[in-house]
Design a protein around this motif. Structure first.
Motif, mmCIF file in Angstrom:
data_model
loop_
_atom_site.group_PDB
_atom_site.id
_atom_site.type_symbol
_atom_site.label_atom_id
_atom_site.label_comp_id
_atom_site.label_asym_id
_atom_site.label_seq_id
_atom_site.Cartn_x
_atom_site.Cartn_y
_atom_site.Cartn_z
ATOM 1 N N LEU A 27 5.318 -4.759 -5.396
ATOM 2 C CA LEU A 27 5.510 -3.875 -4.076
ATOM 3 C C LEU A 27 6.732 -3.103 -4.079
ATOM 4 O O LEU A 27 6.880 -1.992 -3.798
ATOM 5 N N ARG A 28 8.053 -3.783 -4.728
ATOM 6 C CA ARG A 28 9.170 -3.236 -4.396
ATOM 7 C C ARG A 28 9.536 -1.911 -5.345
ATOM 8 O O ARG A 28 10.270 -1.094 -5.141
ATOM 9 N N ASP A 29 8.520 -1.660 -6.289
ATOM 10 C CA ASP A 29 8.515 -0.580 -7.056
ATOM 11 C C ASP A 29 7.582 0.667 -6.377
ATOM 12 O O ASP A 29 7.465 1.673 -6.924
ATOM 13 N N CYS A 30 6.917 0.316 -5.311
ATOM 14 C CA CYS A 30 6.076 1.012 -4.721
ATOM 15 C C CYS A 30 6.216 1.399 -3.175
ATOM 16 O O CYS A 30 5.312 1.720 -2.262
ATOM 17 N N LEU A 31 7.594 1.355 -2.946
ATOM 18 C CA LEU A 31 8.075 1.338 -1.382
ATOM 19 C C LEU A 31 7.660 2.685 -0.754
ATOM 20 O O LEU A 31 7.809 2.833 0.394
ATOM 21 N N ASP A 32 7.768 3.791 -1.711
ATOM 22 C CA ASP A 32 7.592 5.137 -1.099
ATOM 23 C C ASP A 32 6.063 5.083 -0.236
ATOM 24 O O ASP A 32 5.950 5.994 0.260
ATOM 25 N N GLY A 33 5.222 4.028 -0.468
ATOM 26 C CA GLY A 33 3.953 4.247 0.150
ATOM 27 C C GLY A 33 3.889 3.045 1.221
ATOM 28 O O GLY A 33 2.796 2.597 1.627
ATOM 29 N N ILE A 34 5.117 2.137 1.351
ATOM 30 C CA ILE A 34 4.852 1.310 2.365
ATOM 31 C C ILE A 34 4.596 1.421 3.478
ATOM 32 O O ILE A 34 3.928 0.650 4.494
ATOM 33 N N GLU A 35 4.725 2.730 4.122
ATOM 34 C CA GLU A 35 4.388 3.117 5.681
ATOM 35 C C GLU A 35 2.794 2.955 6.034
ATOM 36 O O GLU A 35 2.618 2.360 6.730
ATOM 37 N N PRO A 36 2.241 3.954 5.208
ATOM 38 C CA PRO A 36 0.826 3.735 5.411
ATOM 39 C C PRO A 36 0.310 2.565 4.935
ATOM 40 O O PRO A 36 -0.817 2.169 5.565
ATOM 41 N N LEU A 37 0.647 1.854 4.010
ATOM 42 C CA LEU A 37 0.153 0.533 3.430
ATOM 43 C C LEU A 37 0.364 -0.535 4.502
ATOM 44 O O LEU A 37 -0.538 -1.292 5.116
ATOM 45 N N ALA A 38 1.449 -0.576 5.487
ATOM 46 C CA ALA A 38 1.919 -1.412 6.522
ATOM 47 C C ALA A 38 0.976 -1.061 7.743
ATOM 48 O O ALA A 38 0.193 -1.899 8.373
ATOM 49 N N ALA A 56 -1.412 4.621 -1.527
ATOM 50 C CA ALA A 56 -0.519 5.401 -1.024
ATOM 51 C C ALA A 56 0.784 5.733 -1.899
ATOM 52 O O ALA A 56 1.149 6.848 -1.875
ATOM 53 N N SER A 57 0.976 4.919 -2.782
ATOM 54 C CA SER A 57 2.140 4.989 -3.793
ATOM 55 C C SER A 57 1.578 5.642 -5.101
ATOM 56 O O SER A 57 0.609 5.356 -5.726
ATOM 57 N N PRO A 58 2.281 6.889 -5.302
ATOM 58 C CA PRO A 58 1.989 7.314 -6.652
ATOM 59 C C PRO A 58 1.661 6.536 -7.745
ATOM 60 O O PRO A 58 0.827 6.771 -8.945
ATOM 61 N N ARG A 59 2.651 5.578 -7.898
ATOM 62 C CA ARG A 59 2.839 4.575 -9.152
ATOM 63 C C ARG A 59 1.372 3.889 -9.096
ATOM 64 O O ARG A 59 0.812 3.678 -10.231
ATOM 65 N N LEU A 60 1.032 3.470 -8.044
ATOM 66 C CA LEU A 60 -0.193 2.683 -8.117
ATOM 67 C C LEU A 60 -1.348 3.615 -8.348
ATOM 68 O O LEU A 60 -2.384 2.795 -8.698
ATOM 69 N N ALA A 61 -1.353 4.556 -7.602
ATOM 70 C CA ALA A 61 -2.540 5.447 -7.905
ATOM 71 C C ALA A 61 -2.645 5.721 -9.230
ATOM 72 O O ALA A 61 -3.725 5.904 -9.748
ATOM 73 N N GLY A 63 -14.936 -2.089 -4.184
ATOM 74 C CA GLY A 63 -14.432 -1.330 -5.554
ATOM 75 C C GLY A 63 -13.215 -0.620 -4.994
ATOM 76 O O GLY A 63 -12.304 -0.957 -4.534
ATOM 77 N N PHE A 64 -13.185 0.241 -5.989
ATOM 78 C CA PHE A 64 -11.733 1.098 -5.995
ATOM 79 C C PHE A 64 -11.431 1.798 -4.638
ATOM 80 O O PHE A 64 -10.355 2.055 -4.336
ATOM 81 N N ASP A 65 -12.516 1.809 -3.644
ATOM 82 C CA ASP A 65 -12.250 2.542 -2.615
ATOM 83 C C ASP A 65 -11.718 1.450 -1.356
ATOM 84 O O ASP A 65 -11.074 1.900 -0.474
ATOM 85 N N ALA A 66 -11.622 0.227 -1.678
ATOM 86 C CA ALA A 66 -11.028 -0.673 -0.979
ATOM 87 C C ALA A 66 -9.582 -0.887 -1.352
ATOM 88 O O ALA A 66 -8.889 -1.832 -0.721
ATOM 89 N N LEU A 67 -9.126 -0.447 -2.353
ATOM 90 C CA LEU A 67 -7.687 -0.509 -2.931
ATOM 91 C C LEU A 67 -6.913 0.660 -2.283
ATOM 92 O O LEU A 67 -7.012 1.782 -2.515
ATOM 93 N N PHE A 68 -5.625 0.208 -1.686
ATOM 94 C CA PHE A 68 -4.822 1.158 -1.084
ATOM 95 C C PHE A 68 -3.983 1.949 -2.010
ATOM 96 O O PHE A 68 -3.346 1.350 -2.951
#
Length: 519
Positions: free
Chosen positions: A380-391, A211-216, A204-209
């Motif tokens: 993803l290009r609009d959520c690059l502020d969270g790319i480090e923890p996602l990577a 890290a980016s405020p926009r995606l959150a 569910g939602f727990d499986a979705l990362f």
């Protein structure tokens, strides 16, 4: 024609019903008794015509104990067979049922492909032909219990076999053994299977990362929409995780314990898409199965159907889907019987549906039916502020799947990830990092390990948020320029020389944007 009788469970009622057809000269080919208390009778009458039924129905309903007569599309045994066939066909691993002589009784499509024969040719084959060094019936008798992970070689490939004995009686003694179900797993894919199990630990939602405020923010909206039992339209580019979001919404709804089925509407011919979604009646067309086929909608009854790339749906299917959304009814291909189901519809598209409607490529009334609730997944290009923890999250997954120690990203590699335009979005990032973890022999992934193709290169201001003040917009442009150039000029002196400014200025800007570590 198939008929269902709702009736009293009394002695002789079946004889009384069948006698009416015998008197009328109609043959009853097959019958079944069902219901919780044996109060439902099903009859298969292949020669019965609609006009004959219209004449006989009042007579049948006058039989003492008969409460109702109606047509049905399938007998209970036929439905069970179709559901089992659909389940086995969906399994990617070869599955076979064998008898105590070592002959295959039934198998799925994957087993037929493994053995090199058509699935209808599998029943009757002897496993001795493929496993001459293993007496499987003797093994089943000797153990009389489930066997997991038996290593064997078949058709030049190594498999791990799970064997579950079948008993003809309720007791589990050797005398009642009737055969076994054998499931084969490719030994060289076990790592991938373990990885897939690990991916399902969080659902569910727990499986979705997030890290980016926009995606959150999008996921917060999705959490509020998930329990609402209404159609949902998810928009976003390819690779942004629209199906994952749809599954999360399903699991968080009251339908979470019911089936979730997905159909990709892109690339399927109209006839195939229609039969996959709505199914077909027995003998609907040349080459059709004699018993017909259940569509995904019926297999999803009570659950959620996910239609990916709904913008690719043909005009004919759009009409049928609109009808289903309006009243829950549809007809299988080749059938004149209405079927009504309770299924939630979630759709996804990467196309601009309003523009398609304006061009006549998509029905506007269907668009409004689907767009009751809507979510837009950012690229993803609009959520690059969270790319480090996602990577780091994807690297951890890759390392577990490959079975290697967890590597870390160098500053140069991270800068290259942050400066790339990601046309394939999150899916592409996951694939790139899996490949990098496979190529890297040490403990650090360098920029050279990242295979980033120069495709889909963005132009101009594409992807830059123009909503804020000028200082923020220029700051974002500056960050992207530095992130793009730093891998080629990996020091403040080199980059300062390239851009014509002092190395101190560049060092401060790199530090401010978090592009490189201390030099």
């Amino acid at each position: 024609m198939r008929l269902k009788f709702h009736c009293q469970n009394r002695i002789g009622i079946l004889r009384d019903i069948v006698a009416q057809f015998a008197d009328y000269g109609v043959n009853v080919a097959r019958g079944e008794v069902g219901g919780d208390h044996g109060n439902t009778i099903y009859l298969y009458l292949p020669q019965l015509l609609n006009a004959q039924l219209a004449t006989l129905k009042p007579v049948l309903e006058q039989i003492p104990g008969v409460f109702g007569v109606k047509r049905v599309s399938l007998m209970p045994s036929e439905r069970r067979h179709l559901e089992l066939d659909a389940l086995l066909s969906s399994l990617s691993d070869p599955v076979m049922s064998i008898d105590m002589e070592g002959h295959i009784v039934a198998a799925n499509r994957a087993a037929g492909q493994m053995l090199g024969v058509r699935v209808d040719e599998v029943p009757g084959l002897s496993l001795d032909r493929y496993l001459p060094d293993l007496d499987l019936p003797a093994l089943i008798r000797r153990n009389n219990a489930r066997v997991n992970g038996l290593r064997l070689k078949l058709k030049e490939a190594t498999y791990l076999a799970d064997i579950s004995p079948l008993h003809s009686e309720k007791d589990d003694d050797v005398a009642s053994l009737a055969g076994a179900v054998v499931t084969l797993h490719r030994a060289d894919r076990i790592g991938k299977r373990i990885y897939q199990v690990q991916r399902q630990e969080l659902r569910g939602f727990d499986a979705l990362f997030q890290a980016s405020p926009r995606l959150a923010a999008v996921i917060r909206e999705a959490r509020r929409m998930a329990p609402l039992d209404a159609p949902l339209l998810i928009q976003g580019e390819t690779g942004t995780g629209k199906e994952l979001l749809a599954r999360a919404c399903h699991l968080a709804s009251s339908r979470g314990q019911a089936p979730f089925m997905a159909l990709n509407c892109a690339g399927l011919p109209e006839s195939m898409a229609e039969t996959e979604l709505f199914g077909y009646a027995p003998g609907a067309f040349e080459g059709a199965r004699p018993e017909g086929k259940l569509g995904l909608l019926e297999l999803t009854a009570g659950g959620t159907i996910f239609l990916d790339e709904v913008g690719e749906m043909s005009p004919r299917l759009q009409v049928k889907l609109l009808r289903f959304l309006q009243d829950g009814g549809f007809r299988r291909v080749g059938s004149d019987e209405e079927t009504y189901l309770d299924v939630r519809v979630i759709c996804a598209t990467q196309q601009d549906l309003p523009a398609l409607c304006a061009e006549g490529g998509f029905r506007e009334d269907l668009y409004h039916r689907l767009n009751v609730l809507s979510l837009t997944v950012p690229p993803l290009r609009d959520c690059l502020d969270g790319i480090e923890p996602l990577a780091e999250h994807f690297l951890d997954r890759a390392a577990r799947q490959i079975g290697r120690p967890l590597p870390r990203l160098s500053a140069e590699a991270l800068a290259r990830l942050a400066g790339y335009h990601w046309p394939g979005n999150v899916r592409q990032l996951e694939n790139v990092l899996f490949q990098a973890a496979s190529l890297c022999e040490g403990e650090v992934i360098e920029a050279g390990h990242l295979r980033l193709p120069a495709v889909g290169k963005r132009q101009g201001l594409d992807g830059i948020d123009l909503e804020g003040p000028l200082t923020e917009i220029l700051g974002e442009v500056e960050r992207r320029v530095l992130a793009a150039l730093y891998p080629q000029y990996p020091s403040s002196r080199q980059l300062g020389k390239r851009l014509g400014v002092s190395h101190t200025t560049i060092a401060n800007k790199l530090k401010r944007h978090g592009i490189a570590g201390e030099e």
